[in-house]
Design a protein around this motif. Structure first.
Motif: not given
Length: 218
Positions: A21-27, A76, A142
């Motif tokens: 998952v990408r940093k800051g992506e809500p999971v 996040q 990014k």
């Protein structure tokens, strides 16, 4: 005669891999906790010591069919890198042992490395020169982010590396191969590849490798 033992209390699964998952992506993920005796629900405590995740019981689940839903949310502000977190569920009734769930995955920051694990399968019928090499890509994850690949190290000092630039400051490849002497040793082993960049948020990225000697056909 052996039969299946019904679980009275515990997570339905012992591991949850949230993937990449990408940093800051809500999971947010939901897992199931088994609790066959609904009268003990008020004795339940679910917790974690991890600063990276939040856990809570889904109130609407209401112990339906002996199952309670547990919601797991990744914070996040978690920094890029590997996840290896633990959630503990326990009852204040000491006759029930605590149950644990392991959370794994990878949070991707400005720089990504693909793949995250490398496998070398050594064919002893081939010469060292004919053994296949493996390649990983180190890329900007990014848009517009530029970086420099500074160096690559092997924790076991058993691999050789060749770094090539595909797109300046954005995309590199690392070609790798075990040292020649490992063929005569014929021993499986694993190690860590450490990739250093000038990204101040994540100056080192680690991936792992395995060297195996499959049984050769005669």
């Amino acid at each position: 005669m052996t039969g299946l033992v019904e679980v009275q209390f515990g997570f339905k699964r012992t591991n949850l891999n949230i993937g990449r998952v990408r940093k800051g992506e809500p999971v947010s993920k939901t897992v199931v906790l088994l609790l066959k005796d609904a009268t003990k629900k008020n004795l339940l405590e679910v917790s974690t010591q991890s600063p990276k995740i939040i856990v809570n019981t889904v109130k609407s689940s209401q112990n339906k069919d002996g199952q309670i839903e547990i919601n797991i949310t990744l914070k996040q502000d978690v920094q890029a890198g590997k996840l290896n977190e633990t959630i503990i569920a326990k009852l204040s009734d000491s006759s029930y042992p605590a149950s644990s769930l392991r959370i794994t995955g990878t949070v991707i920051g400005n720089v990504d490395v693909i793949p995250g694990i490398v496998r070398f399968s050594i064919d002893t019928s081939l010469s060292f020169a004919d053994q296949p090499e493996q390649t990983v890509e180190v890329i900007s994850a990014k848009k517009g982010f530029k970086f420099k690949l500074l160096k690559v190290e092997d924790s076991r000092d058993r691999l050789t590396f060749q770094i090539d630039t595909l797109v300046v400051d954005e995309k590199f490849t690392i070609k790798m191969k075990p040292h020649e002497d490992i063929i005569s040793e014929r021993k499986n082993f694993s190690g860590e590849i450490k990739i250093y960049t000038d990204d101040t948020a994540q100056p080192k990225i680690s991936i792992y490798y395995n060297v195996i000697f499959p049984r050769q056909r005669r």
